[in-house]
Scaffold this motif. Sequence first.
Motif, short mmCIF file in Angstrom:
data_model
loop_
_atom_site.label_atom_id
_atom_site.label_comp_id
_atom_site.label_asym_id
_atom_site.label_seq_id
_atom_site.Cartn_x
_atom_site.Cartn_y
_atom_site.Cartn_z
N PRO A 45 0.81 -1.22 0.00
CA PRO A 45 0.00 0.00 0.00
C PRO A 45 0.84 1.27 0.00
O PRO A 45 0.48 2.25 -0.64
CB PRO A 45 -0.82 -0.14 1.29
CG PRO A 45 -0.92 -1.62 1.51
CD PRO A 45 0.38 -2.18 1.03
N LEU A 46 1.97 1.25 0.71
CA LEU A 46 2.85 2.42 0.74
C LEU A 46 3.46 2.67 -0.64
O LEU A 46 3.55 3.82 -1.09
CB LEU A 46 3.95 2.22 1.78
CG LEU A 46 4.92 3.41 1.98
CD1 LEU A 46 4.15 4.66 2.40
CD2 LEU A 46 5.99 3.05 3.01
N ASP A 47 3.88 1.58 -1.32
CA ASP A 47 4.43 1.72 -2.67
C ASP A 47 3.38 2.30 -3.64
O ASP A 47 3.71 3.12 -4.50
CB ASP A 47 4.91 0.36 -3.20
CG ASP A 47 6.13 -0.14 -2.45
OD1 ASP A 47 6.89 0.70 -1.92
OD2 ASP A 47 6.33 -1.38 -2.41
N VAL A 48 2.13 1.84 -3.49
CA VAL A 48 1.06 2.34 -4.36
C VAL A 48 0.85 3.84 -4.14
O VAL A 48 0.75 4.61 -5.10
CB VAL A 48 -0.25 1.56 -4.09
CG1 VAL A 48 -1.41 2.23 -4.81
CG2 VAL A 48 -0.11 0.12 -4.56
N LEU A 49 0.80 4.24 -2.87
CA LEU A 49 0.61 5.67 -2.58
C LEU A 49 1.77 6.51 -3.10
O LEU A 49 1.56 7.59 -3.68
CB LEU A 49 0.45 5.87 -1.07
CG LEU A 49 -0.87 5.38 -0.46
CD1 LEU A 49 -0.84 5.50 1.06
CD2 LEU A 49 -2.04 6.16 -1.02
N LYS A 50 2.98 6.02 -2.90
CA LYS A 50 4.15 6.74 -3.42
C LYS A 50 4.08 6.88 -4.93
O LYS A 50 4.33 7.95 -5.49
CB LYS A 50 5.44 6.02 -3.02
CG LYS A 50 5.84 6.19 -1.57
CD LYS A 50 7.16 5.47 -1.32
CE LYS A 50 7.63 5.64 0.12
NZ LYS A 50 8.91 4.92 0.38
N THR A 51 3.72 5.79 -5.60
CA THR A 51 3.67 5.80 -7.06
C THR A 51 2.56 6.73 -7.57
O THR A 51 2.74 7.45 -8.56
CB THR A 51 3.45 4.37 -7.59
OG1 THR A 51 4.44 3.51 -7.03
CG2 THR A 51 3.55 4.33 -9.10
N LEU A 52 1.41 6.70 -6.90
CA LEU A 52 0.30 7.56 -7.30
C LEU A 52 0.67 9.04 -7.22
O LEU A 52 0.21 9.87 -8.03
CB LEU A 52 -0.93 7.28 -6.43
CG LEU A 52 -1.68 5.98 -6.70
CD1 LEU A 52 -2.78 5.79 -5.66
CD2 LEU A 52 -2.27 5.97 -8.10
N PHE A 53 1.51 9.38 -6.26
CA PHE A 53 1.91 10.78 -6.08
C PHE A 53 3.28 11.09 -6.68
O PHE A 53 3.90 12.10 -6.35
CB PHE A 53 1.90 11.14 -4.59
CG PHE A 53 0.52 11.22 -3.99
CD1 PHE A 53 -0.28 12.33 -4.20
CD2 PHE A 53 0.01 10.17 -3.24
CE1 PHE A 53 -1.55 12.40 -3.66
CE2 PHE A 53 -1.26 10.23 -2.70
CZ PHE A 53 -2.05 11.35 -2.91
N GLY A 54 3.74 10.20 -7.58
CA GLY A 54 4.95 10.48 -8.34
C GLY A 54 6.24 10.10 -7.66
O GLY A 54 7.32 10.49 -8.13
N GLY A 55 6.19 9.33 -6.56
CA GLY A 55 7.41 8.97 -5.84
C GLY A 55 7.86 7.55 -6.05
O GLY A 55 8.79 7.09 -5.38
N GLY A 56 7.24 6.83 -6.99
CA GLY A 56 7.60 5.43 -7.22
C GLY A 56 8.73 5.29 -8.21
O GLY A 56 9.12 6.25 -8.90
N THR A 57 9.27 4.08 -8.30
CA THR A 57 10.31 3.80 -9.28
C THR A 57 9.70 3.68 -10.67
O THR A 57 8.47 3.61 -10.83
CB THR A 57 11.04 2.50 -8.93
OG1 THR A 57 10.12 1.40 -9.02
CG2 THR A 57 11.60 2.56 -7.50
N GLU A 58 10.55 3.64 -11.67
CA GLU A 58 10.06 3.51 -13.06
C GLU A 58 9.31 2.19 -13.25
O GLU A 58 8.29 2.15 -13.95
CB GLU A 58 11.25 3.60 -14.01
CG GLU A 58 10.85 3.65 -15.48
CD GLU A 58 12.04 3.88 -16.38
OE1 GLU A 58 11.97 3.47 -17.56
OE2 GLU A 58 13.04 4.46 -15.90
N LYS A 59 9.80 1.12 -12.61
CA LYS A 59 9.14 -0.18 -12.71
C LYS A 59 7.77 -0.15 -12.04
O LYS A 59 6.79 -0.68 -12.58
CB LYS A 59 10.02 -1.25 -12.06
CG LYS A 59 9.44 -2.65 -12.12
CD LYS A 59 10.37 -3.64 -11.45
CE LYS A 59 9.77 -5.05 -11.49
NZ LYS A 59 10.68 -6.02 -10.81
N GLN A 60 7.68 0.48 -10.88
CA GLN A 60 6.41 0.58 -10.17
C GLN A 60 5.40 1.41 -10.96
O GLN A 60 4.21 1.07 -11.01
CB GLN A 60 6.63 1.18 -8.78
CG GLN A 60 7.35 0.25 -7.82
CD GLN A 60 7.75 0.93 -6.52
OE1 GLN A 60 7.85 2.15 -6.46
NE2 GLN A 60 7.99 0.13 -5.48
#
Length: 343
Positions: A45-60
């Motif tokens: 869930p933390l990775d999803v939230l980070k990715t939704l707000f532009g903080g995820g890795t390119e793979k995510q």
Amino acid sequence: MSTLYVTATEQRRKKRAYIVIAALSSLIIISFMISMNTGYIRLSPLDVLKTLFGGGTEKQELILFDFRLPRIVISVLIGAGFAVSGAIIQGLSRNPLADPGLLGINAGASLAVVLFISFYPATERGSIFLMPFLALLGAALTALLIFAFSYKRSHGLMPTRMILVGIAFAAGISATIQILQIRLDPNQFQFIAVWMAGNIWGTNWKFVLALLPWLLFILPFVFYKAKVLDALNLGDQLAAGLGAQVNKERAWLLAAAVGLAGSCVAVGGGIGFVGLIAPHVARRLVGPQHQALLPASALTGGLLVLVADTLGRWIIQPDGIPTGIVVAVIGAPYFLYLLSRSK
């Protein structure tokens, strides 16, 4: 006194409908979040939230935005489309066991798509946006034939006859599709076999854009006609007495049901039972009035397909189980339950 009682009852019914719709919307949001975390490559869930707000890795970002989110959105749209189509057909036929799949409308749409895929690869540019039109054409022709064989001038539309005619058409069309599959090469055969099982094969935003305009155009029209559906559900004579142009309204609403079912089949394949189950569940929750029943059916159908797709991706990884099979596992026992209770 009776007027006050009716008003109070109506207010309670509306309040209940608002609560149910809010609860279903909340469940869809929760399922949406769970589905974003579900898959062969797990995102917390933390990775999803980070990715939704532009903080995820390119793979995510690739996994979430290019693969999972389009599929999740399509699942909700397909469920809503099938469910509202089923609610319309049940209202028009005054038959609680009617739905686009049982009546053969989904099979007609499938036949048009299979014919198209047989001669033109579905992955080529432009075909994604053409397939809903072809599915609509196949569904419309099938619906016209079914209603033509089910209508008697002396008795009007005969619901029981319509069910039997629809089952016969669905069986004949399914046999035709199987014959067409014989001439396909192995890749086409495998694609159509999985697609017919109800696999949501569109996993990018092009498929969302191909399906979304149909629902944005048709669903508001159907919601606007909710009171007309209530009148038609009372019977032709009473509906005419209330001022409804019965034949004209039935034709428009049937066209809307066919359009919803056909466009959803083009993207989601042969997912059955959604148009049967979702309106029944919604009717138990909000009652028979279509002003509440239609949006509740749309939300129930969207939730059902989203949960089924999530379970299908989670049970067997990495390939997963087609969504239509999961829905059928849920829907077949429920259909038998409804059949046992029908008079």
